[in-house]
Design an enzyme around this catalytic site. Sequence first.
Site, short mmCIF file in Angstrom:
data_model
loop_
_atom_site.label_atom_id
_atom_site.label_comp_id
_atom_site.label_asym_id
_atom_site.label_seq_id
_atom_site.Cartn_x
_atom_site.Cartn_y
_atom_site.Cartn_z
CG ASP A 97 -1.99 -1.03 1.20
OD1 ASP A 97 -2.36 -1.47 0.09
OD2 ASP A 97 -2.47 -1.43 2.28
NE ARG A 266 -7.14 -0.06 3.24
CZ ARG A 266 -6.45 0.12 2.10
NH1 ARG A 266 -5.98 -0.93 1.47
NH2 ARG A 266 -6.26 1.31 1.62
#
Length: 270
Positions: A97, A266
């Site tokens: 990420d 998330r």
Amino acid sequence: MHIELLTPHIGALIHNVDLVNCDDTEFAAVYKAWFTHQVIFFRDQKFSPQQHLKIAARFGELEPTHPFFPHVEEAPQVSIIETVKGKPPLESFWHTDLTWRQQPSIASLLHAQHVPHCGGDTLWTSMTAVFNALPEQDKNLLRQLSAMHALFAFDGIESSEITEDWQKDVIAVSAKNPPVAHPVITRNPDTGEEILFINEQFTRYIIGMDREDSNVLLAKLFTMARQPEYQVRFKWQANSLAIWDNRSTQHYAVIDYADNPRKLHRVTVV
């Protein structure tokens, strides 16, 4: 608390922990398991979006609202990752990420709201295990290199095909975030282990290397990272939680469930 190892290199399922109510001593053991095993999993963790944020804040500073994903209205730092009927998920890539930023995130906490009865697993690969498996001469070469990372904003696609709001958001964020360089080998400050810090989605090329040679080297390393020996695969259930060390892993969402409804929350930690 009981920690069940899932593979020799990566992944552990943690039993008998209530993350909402665990004390500092118990959380310290959870935190150590997180950086030791690189991704940790929990079953039957029922909590609200606000409680999700409180759990994540014990790992560090929270990311602002995500630039692309929708979010929970009353808790904007909780992103919603959702598949609904008629809208199957987009193409998936192995990635780490936010490496297209100067400061990528260190952790993410992904909480399943509802999932299909089968399919939709997520895989993680240990980039420390991949590095450790390399010949010593390759390690020495890679320690000297840096790579360019960038947000891939629809190269090769005609502008007339870019119609969705999320596509326009990606282009806008990409324009504000020029490519950044990261060392190919980094070190986890919690463990001291060396990490092969590249990923398929955002690593573009090795700096100072002929582009064809760079492509060959990266393809070799990406192929190694795809080997199941370095991976763990998690089957989601409602109220399952995954917490991964974004410094040491890549992950991949399996999109084999068509448009069967699936929803996860998330939270990301800077």
